[in-house]
Design a protein around this motif. Structure first.
Motif, PDB file in Angstrom:
ATOM      1  N   ASP A 119      35.372  44.140  31.708  1.00 49.32           N
ATOM      2  CA  ASP A 119      36.796  44.900  32.098  1.00 49.32           C
ATOM      3  C   ASP A 119      37.720  44.684  31.178  1.00 49.32           C
ATOM      4  OD1 ASP A 119      35.403  44.100  34.350  1.00 49.32           O
ATOM      5  OD2 ASP A 119      36.544  42.464  35.134  1.00 49.32           O
ATOM      6  N   ALA A 120      37.668  44.354  30.155  1.00 55.21           N
ATOM      7  CA  ALA A 120      38.929  44.298  29.050  1.00 55.21           C
ATOM      8  C   ALA A 120      38.768  45.613  28.102  1.00 55.21           C
ATOM      9  CB  ALA A 120      38.657  42.998  27.602  1.00 55.21           C
ATOM     10  N   LEU A 121      37.520  46.130  28.009  1.00 57.08           N
ATOM     11  CA  LEU A 121      36.885  47.217  27.208  1.00 57.08           C
ATOM     12  C   LEU A 121      37.267  48.494  28.434  1.00 57.08           C
ATOM     13  CD1 LEU A 121      33.940  46.748  25.205  1.00 57.08           C
ATOM     14  CD2 LEU A 121      36.527  46.410  24.334  1.00 57.08           C
ATOM     15  N   THR A 122      37.106  48.549  29.965  1.00 55.59           N
ATOM     16  CA  THR A 122      37.277  49.350  30.488  1.00 55.59           C
ATOM     17  C   THR A 122      38.786  49.476  31.061  1.00 55.59           C
ATOM     18  OG1 THR A 122      34.920  48.746  32.094  1.00 55.59           O
ATOM     19  CG2 THR A 122      37.081  49.522  33.448  1.00 55.59           C
ATOM     20  N   ALA A 123      39.574  48.578  31.157  1.00 56.48           N
ATOM     21  CA  ALA A 123      41.141  48.371  31.029  1.00 56.48           C
ATOM     22  C   ALA A 123      41.793  49.245  30.161  1.00 56.48           C
ATOM     23  CB  ALA A 123      41.365  47.435  31.135  1.00 56.48           C
ATOM     24  N   ASP A 205      45.226  36.142  38.153  1.00 59.93           N
ATOM     25  CA  ASP A 205      44.269  37.056  39.009  1.00 59.93           C
ATOM     26  C   ASP A 205      43.520  37.885  38.351  1.00 59.93           C
ATOM     27  OD1 ASP A 205      46.892  37.476  40.399  1.00 59.93           O
ATOM     28  OD2 ASP A 205      47.962  38.545  38.990  1.00 59.93           O
ATOM     29  N   PRO A 206      42.348  38.660  38.451  1.00 57.41           N
ATOM     30  CA  PRO A 206      41.070  39.375  37.457  1.00 57.41           C
ATOM     31  C   PRO A 206      41.843  40.061  36.768  1.00 57.41           C
ATOM     32  CG  PRO A 206      41.900  40.089  39.724  1.00 57.41           C
ATOM     33  CD  PRO A 206      42.351  38.887  39.215  1.00 57.41           C
ATOM     34  N   LEU A 207      41.248  40.731  35.647  1.00 59.15           N
ATOM     35  CA  LEU A 207      42.472  40.741  34.134  1.00 59.15           C
ATOM     36  C   LEU A 207      42.499  42.202  34.897  1.00 59.15           C
ATOM     37  CD1 LEU A 207      40.565  41.207  30.653  1.00 59.15           C
ATOM     38  CD2 LEU A 207      42.076  42.735  31.545  1.00 59.15           C
TER      39      LEU A 207
END
Ligand SMILES: [Zn+2]
Length: 240
Positions: A119-123, A205-207
């Protein structure tokens, strides 16, 4: 006896070993943090390396024999190509990978840190606004700490259990202390109401949404410092 398994994984780092072998540290959906050896002989490593570059997700095939895990196959599933386009994104993504290396122990088999890292890399890859991008490593540090059992207690004083809206964060207790309890503790960092509210939001909240929680530059700075202190405390405890 050998056990074969396949899992989605993200490369945290790699290093050379011996006669051209390479040891990959992976964070996997199935297996958590793994150290896997890619054989440097023949064409195995040269075939695998391109699929296991930094900032990409791959499906890997692993063979477990005793305590040794060998990497025998890798197919890139997604490359987060936009991350490498700016220094700031690379630094933010690099900080998340470093946190995985510092905090997650080998063999901690939990799929959630993997999902969080993805999720972090996607953001970061999706081209977030600068303040969101800069918040990703802080949010990642806080949420990863929570997944690993170090969720900061921010609603009740860690000593007297009274409800608190602000106070001082005590690292050994992993909790906010009320003003009166904080008097007997040295070195606890003061957190104002706005920072405590911000920290509660980013833990809930989700990332991608958590990184976009609005806050003043001052609040973001204090939250970042608190997250850094939390990580440093647990990384030192883990390596001790
Ligand atoms: Zn108290």
């Amino acid at each position: 006896m050998s056990t074969y398994f396949t899992t989605a994984a993200i490369t945290i780092c790699h290093q050379r070993r011996g006669e051209g072998d390479r040891v990959y540290t992976l964070l996997a959906a199935n297996g958590g943090r793994l150290e896997a050896i890619a054989d440097g002989s023949g064409k195995i490593l040269s075939k695998l390396a391109g699929h296991l570059e930094p900032f990409s997700e791959a499906v890997v095939t692993l063979v477990q024999r005793g305590t040794t895990t060998k990497l025998t196959g890798a197919v890139c599933r997604r490359r987060f190509l936009n991350i490498a386009r700016t220094v700031e994104r690379m630094q933010a993504a690099g900080a998340c990978l470093r946190l995985c290396r510092e905090l997650i122990g080998v063999g901690q088999d939990d799929p959630q840190p993997y999902a969080l890292l993805r999720d972090a890399l996607t953001a970061l890859d999706d081209g977030a606004a600068p303040e969101v991008r800069d918040a990703v490593p802080t949010v990642f540090a806080l949420q990863l700490s929570s997944l690993l059992g170090w969720r900061p207690q921010l609603d009740r004083c860690g000593r007297c259990n009274a409800g608190v809206a602000s106070g001082s964060f005590d690292l050994p207790a992993g909790a906010l202390l009320c003003v009166s309890c904080a008097r007997s503790v040295s070195g606890a960092a003061a957190l104002g109401i706005e920072t405590v509210q911000y920290l509660r939001s980013v833990l809930k909240d989700p990332l991608p949404a958590a990184a976009a929680v609005p806050a003043s530059a001052d609040t973001r700075r204090t939250a970042k410092q608190m997250a850094n202190d939390l990580v440093a405390y647990h990384a030192t405890a883990k390596s001790a």
